[in-house]
Scaffold this motif. Structure first.
Motif, mmCIF file in Angstrom:
data_model
loop_
_atom_site.group_PDB
_atom_site.id
_atom_site.type_symbol
_atom_site.label_atom_id
_atom_site.label_comp_id
_atom_site.label_asym_id
_atom_site.label_seq_id
_atom_site.Cartn_x
_atom_site.Cartn_y
_atom_site.Cartn_z
ATOM 1 N N ALA A 20 0.824 -1.216 0.000
ATOM 2 C CA ALA A 20 0.000 0.000 0.000
ATOM 3 C C ALA A 20 0.853 1.259 0.000
ATOM 4 O O ALA A 20 0.440 2.299 -0.505
ATOM 5 C CB ALA A 20 -0.944 -0.012 1.194
ATOM 6 N N ARG A 21 2.066 1.174 0.556
ATOM 7 C CA ARG A 21 2.950 2.341 0.565
ATOM 8 C C ARG A 21 3.152 2.884 -0.846
ATOM 9 O O ARG A 21 3.239 4.074 -1.063
ATOM 10 C CB ARG A 21 4.299 1.932 1.162
ATOM 11 N N TYR A 22 3.236 1.963 -1.827
ATOM 12 C CA TYR A 22 3.499 2.382 -3.200
ATOM 13 C C TYR A 22 2.241 2.461 -4.050
ATOM 14 O O TYR A 22 2.190 3.191 -5.024
ATOM 15 C CB TYR A 22 4.498 1.414 -3.847
ATOM 16 N N LEU A 23 1.238 1.673 -3.694
ATOM 17 C CA LEU A 23 0.082 1.565 -4.582
ATOM 18 C C LEU A 23 -1.170 2.203 -4.025
ATOM 19 O O LEU A 23 -2.173 2.300 -4.712
ATOM 20 C CB LEU A 23 -0.207 0.088 -4.868
ATOM 21 N N GLY A 24 -1.141 2.596 -2.779
ATOM 22 C CA GLY A 24 -2.343 3.182 -2.192
ATOM 23 C C GLY A 24 -3.298 2.098 -1.714
ATOM 24 O O GLY A 24 -2.980 0.905 -1.739
ATOM 25 N N HIS A 25 -4.486 2.528 -1.294
ATOM 26 C CA HIS A 25 -5.426 1.593 -0.670
ATOM 27 C C HIS A 25 -6.549 1.230 -1.616
ATOM 28 O O HIS A 25 -7.636 1.765 -1.545
ATOM 29 C CB HIS A 25 -5.965 2.198 0.631
ATOM 30 N N GLY A 26 -6.261 0.328 -2.510
ATOM 31 C CA GLY A 26 -7.298 -0.192 -3.397
ATOM 32 C C GLY A 26 -7.758 -1.557 -2.901
ATOM 33 O O GLY A 26 -7.345 -2.011 -1.835
ATOM 34 N N LEU A 27 -8.588 -2.229 -3.706
ATOM 35 C CA LEU A 27 -9.163 -3.517 -3.295
ATOM 36 C C LEU A 27 -8.136 -4.514 -2.775
ATOM 37 O O LEU A 27 -8.350 -5.163 -1.757
ATOM 38 C CB LEU A 27 -9.837 -4.171 -4.506
ATOM 39 N N LEU A 28 -7.044 -4.627 -3.498
ATOM 40 C CA LEU A 28 -6.060 -5.658 -3.156
ATOM 41 C C LEU A 28 -5.418 -5.420 -1.793
ATOM 42 O O LEU A 28 -5.016 -6.356 -1.113
ATOM 43 C CB LEU A 28 -4.978 -5.654 -4.247
ATOM 44 N N THR A 29 -5.294 -4.148 -1.397
ATOM 45 C CA THR A 29 -4.520 -3.830 -0.200
ATOM 46 C C THR A 29 -5.365 -3.373 0.982
ATOM 47 O O THR A 29 -4.816 -3.035 2.023
ATOM 48 C CB THR A 29 -3.495 -2.713 -0.513
ATOM 49 N N SER A 30 -6.689 -3.304 0.844
ATOM 50 C CA SER A 30 -7.480 -2.820 1.979
ATOM 51 C C SER A 30 -8.152 -3.978 2.714
ATOM 52 O O SER A 30 -8.113 -5.122 2.265
ATOM 53 C CB SER A 30 -8.492 -1.774 1.511
ATOM 54 N N GLU A 31 -8.770 -3.667 3.846
ATOM 55 C CA GLU A 31 -9.314 -4.689 4.752
ATOM 56 C C GLU A 31 -10.660 -4.263 5.310
ATOM 57 O O GLU A 31 -11.011 -3.075 5.293
ATOM 58 C CB GLU A 31 -8.404 -4.839 5.982
ATOM 59 N N GLY A 32 -11.340 -5.241 5.892
ATOM 60 C CA GLY A 32 -12.490 -4.966 6.743
ATOM 61 C C GLY A 32 -13.631 -4.257 6.030
ATOM 62 O O GLY A 32 -13.909 -4.529 4.860
ATOM 63 N N SER A 33 -14.259 -3.303 6.742
ATOM 64 C CA SER A 33 -15.484 -2.721 6.199
ATOM 65 C C SER A 33 -15.182 -1.837 4.989
ATOM 66 O O SER A 33 -15.985 -1.736 4.072
ATOM 67 C CB SER A 33 -16.225 -1.939 7.281
ATOM 68 N N TYR A 34 -13.993 -1.206 4.971
ATOM 69 C CA TYR A 34 -13.669 -0.390 3.796
ATOM 70 C C TYR A 34 -13.523 -1.272 2.565
ATOM 71 O O TYR A 34 -14.072 -0.971 1.497
ATOM 72 C CB TYR A 34 -12.388 0.426 3.999
ATOM 73 N N GLN A 67 -9.832 7.999 -4.350
ATOM 74 C CA GLN A 67 -10.254 6.597 -4.306
ATOM 75 C C GLN A 67 -10.219 5.970 -5.700
ATOM 76 O O GLN A 67 -9.748 4.846 -5.870
ATOM 77 C CB GLN A 67 -11.678 6.487 -3.744
ATOM 78 N N VAL A 68 -10.685 6.713 -6.692
ATOM 79 C CA VAL A 68 -10.644 6.197 -8.064
ATOM 80 C C VAL A 68 -9.199 5.918 -8.455
ATOM 81 O O VAL A 68 -8.873 4.884 -9.038
ATOM 82 C CB VAL A 68 -11.296 7.203 -9.047
ATOM 83 N N LEU A 69 -8.324 6.830 -8.073
ATOM 84 C CA LEU A 69 -6.901 6.670 -8.379
ATOM 85 C C LEU A 69 -6.356 5.382 -7.748
ATOM 86 O O LEU A 69 -5.696 4.582 -8.401
ATOM 87 C CB LEU A 69 -6.146 7.879 -7.824
ATOM 88 N N ASP A 70 -6.649 5.183 -6.458
ATOM 89 C CA ASP A 70 -6.163 3.979 -5.772
ATOM 90 C C ASP A 70 -6.647 2.713 -6.470
ATOM 91 O O ASP A 70 -5.880 1.777 -6.691
ATOM 92 C CB ASP A 70 -6.671 3.962 -4.318
ATOM 93 N N GLU A 71 -7.925 2.699 -6.820
ATOM 94 C CA GLU A 71 -8.479 1.483 -7.432
ATOM 95 C C GLU A 71 -7.919 1.271 -8.839
ATOM 96 O O GLU A 71 -7.621 0.136 -9.220
ATOM 97 C CB GLU A 71 -10.018 1.535 -7.476
ATOM 98 N N ALA A 72 -7.756 2.355 -9.588
ATOM 99 C CA ALA A 72 -7.210 2.217 -10.945
ATOM 100 C C ALA A 72 -5.773 1.691 -10.883
ATOM 101 O O ALA A 72 -5.386 0.813 -11.663
ATOM 102 C CB ALA A 72 -7.266 3.550 -11.678
ATOM 103 N N ALA A 73 -4.985 2.201 -9.927
ATOM 104 C CA ALA A 73 -3.592 1.757 -9.806
ATOM 105 C C ALA A 73 -3.545 0.269 -9.457
ATOM 106 O O ALA A 73 -2.726 -0.496 -9.995
ATOM 107 C CB ALA A 73 -2.870 2.571 -8.732
ATOM 108 N N ILE A 74 -4.438 -0.157 -8.579
ATOM 109 C CA ILE A 74 -4.457 -1.568 -8.189
ATOM 110 C C ILE A 74 -4.822 -2.468 -9.360
ATOM 111 O O ILE A 74 -4.240 -3.536 -9.546
ATOM 112 C CB ILE A 74 -5.459 -1.782 -7.013
ATOM 113 N N LEU A 75 -5.786 -2.016 -10.172
ATOM 114 C CA LEU A 75 -6.161 -2.852 -11.324
ATOM 115 C C LEU A 75 -4.977 -3.001 -12.270
ATOM 116 O O LEU A 75 -4.719 -4.085 -12.792
ATOM 117 C CB LEU A 75 -7.354 -2.243 -12.067
ATOM 118 N N LEU A 76 -4.242 -1.913 -12.479
ATOM 119 C CA LEU A 76 -3.069 -1.983 -13.364
ATOM 120 C C LEU A 76 -2.066 -3.006 -12.859
ATOM 121 O O LEU A 76 -1.535 -3.815 -13.614
ATOM 122 C CB LEU A 76 -2.357 -0.635 -13.401
ATOM 123 N N VAL A 77 -1.823 -2.972 -11.562
ATOM 124 C CA VAL A 77 -0.793 -3.848 -11.001
ATOM 125 C C VAL A 77 -1.270 -5.290 -10.937
ATOM 126 O O VAL A 77 -0.587 -6.213 -11.379
ATOM 127 C CB VAL A 77 -0.410 -3.370 -9.585
#
Ligand code: HEM
Length: 446
Positions: free
Chosen positions: A72-86, A247-257
């Protein structure tokens, strides 16, 4: 109850983990204890029951480990890196964006990218009397990156930006892997400014993505059917509000990776296998010819080509790109008498499950027919999980299967892919399971 052993041989593990791990498991049972320099108990398992327990049945007690969260330090908090209710809120928001209709719309775009990537190969083959030797991992990495980048941003990216983005992602990932695999280097990496440098690369990537988001919002997005538009159009059920730009940015970055290296590696292994099994390529062609003739496929035709999908599925069994999946016990638990104290790190060894002889007769043999409808019905639960399992199952699984099936069909439509004598190709399991060196194969125009 499995017998637990401790192994302190982390050097051997670091150099070439898969044969070492498989050896230990063959000797001591499907679940072993490891000491990898840390103080917390660490288990590694290829027991489908225990894996189902942590990924599905008792998943609430098993968030991802810190190793996964570190990204998450490099990619932000998208689906792959987040937890719990978020995580749950985001998953519910984004899941509908991956429905069949969107995938159908993305198929044409994927086929255009594949054509773009294969064009130069065909031209080179033409110029060299009909065939050319191809660095397959490089070709598949370029192809998979372009497919995911265009699926997310369609034509927003220029050619130069596409290349820069690929470079940024590669550098950031390589650095992150270094910090994981060689933790003793961390102080040095700090002093020498390496962390700062890579944080800057990650900031550059985020600026680039943010510029597409802002441009798209200014343009209004009419007629766009890509994943960025899907993220921008999504509305939370309870509030009716969209995501923030961050948030859109975080999720888009995660999809790319998440959608890039996994597919690239799977496709590289696919050609590695098929080049050594021309009889399987011939079987696929026998299926394709009557349906497609010399045309490219449409999304609607893919279900009529089940053998090509089976080739993809069998490749993902033998070489699962996500070869290991990590979790950590939040509270004390047990499984079949095995204590799983709070804090236990558990690595689900997907590669090991896929190579278990009691689940997969002659596990090392490449046999796509294992995934025929009849044979698939006999697979026990969690015997096959290249996309994980439970609520955190890969959200891009249908996307990836479609993408791989299309690349497979399109390459075989144009070329015979032939084996070239080369030193044995070894695995290099980092975050994903890559070939250690380039795979060279001959592409002969048909
Ligand atoms: C052959 C290709 C692929 C493989 C083998 C693969 C494998 C996986 C696995 C095993 C997980 C679960 C990890 C865990 O439970 O810890 C996962 C999650 C994920 N994958 Fe994939 N993946 C592939 C392609 C893709 C593609 C193409 C996309 C995007 C278009 C994608 C997006 C994601 C996302 C966002 C997650 C996190 C989902 C969540 O936690 O809710 N993947 N993938």
């Amino acid at each position: 109850m499995p017998r637990l052993r401790s192994f302190r041989n982390s050097w051997a593990l670091a150099a070439n983990p898969i044969p070492v791990i498989s050896d230990y498991l063959d000797q001591f049972g499907d679940t072993i204890g490891l000491h990898l320099g840390g103080v917390r108990p660490t288990l590694l398992t290829r027991d489908p029951g225990l894996i189902q327990h942590i990924l599905q049945k008792n998943h609430r007690n098993y968030p991802k480990s810190e190793m996964s969260h570190g990204v998450a330090r490099y990619l932000g908090h998208g689906l792959l890196t987040s937890e719990g209710s978020y995580w749950l809120q985001q998953r519910r928001l984004i899941q509908p964006g991956f429905h069949r209709q969107r995938l159908a719309a993305l198929t044409e775009l994927m086929l255009d990218v594949i054509e773009e990537c294969l064009g130069p190969v065909a031209a080179a083959a033409q110029a060299q009397g009909g065939s050319v030797e191809v660095p397959v991992h490089e070709l598949m990495t370029t192809t998979a990156f372009r497919i995911i980048a265009r699926s997310v941003f369609s034509t927003s990216m220029t050619e130069a930006e596409l290349q820069r983005m690929a470079q940024l992602l590669t550098d950031i990932q390589a650095f992150y892997v270094r910090t994981l695999r060689q933790p003793y280097l961390r102080p040095w990496l700090g002093v020498s400014g390496q962390y700062r440098h890579h944080d800057a690369l990650s900031a550059e990537m985020r600026r680039l993505i943010m510029s597409y988001i802002q441009r798209r919002k200014a343009e209004g997005g009419a007629g766009k059917d890509d994943l960025l538009q899907m993220l921008l159009d999504a509305r939370y059920e309870d509030t009716g509000e969209p995501m923030t730009d961050e948030q859109v940015l975080d999720e888009a970055a995660i999809l790319l990776v998440a959608g890039h290296e996994t597919s690239a590696n799977a496709l590289s292994w696919l050609w590695y296998l098929l080049a050594q099994h021309p009889e399987e390529a011939a079987r696929m062609r026998a299926e394709t010819q009557p349906v497609l003739g010399p045309r490219r496929p449409t999304f609607a035709e893919l279900p009529a080509l089940p053998y090509s999908l089976q080739v993809v599925q069998e490749t993902l069994r033998l070489y699962p790109p996500a070869w290991i999946v990590d979790r950590q016990a939040a509270e004390d638990d047990e499984y079949n008498g095995l204590p799983l104290p709070k804090g236990t790190l558990i690595s689900a060894y997907l590669y090991g499950v896929h190579h278990l002889a009691r689940l997969w007769p002659e596990p090392e043999a490449f046999r796509p027919a294992r995934f025929s409808k009849e044979q698939q019905r006999e697979q026990p639960p969690y015997a096959y999980l290249p996309f994980g399992g439970g609520p955190r199952l890969c959200i891009g699984n249908q996307f990836a299967l479609t993408e791989m099936q299309l690349v497979l069909l399109e390459v075989l439509r144009r070329f015979e892919v032939e084996w070239v004598e080369q030193p044995p190709v070894q695995m290099r399991p980092l975050i994903t399971l890559r070939p250690r060196a380039e795979i060279r194969l001959r592409f002969r125009l048909r």
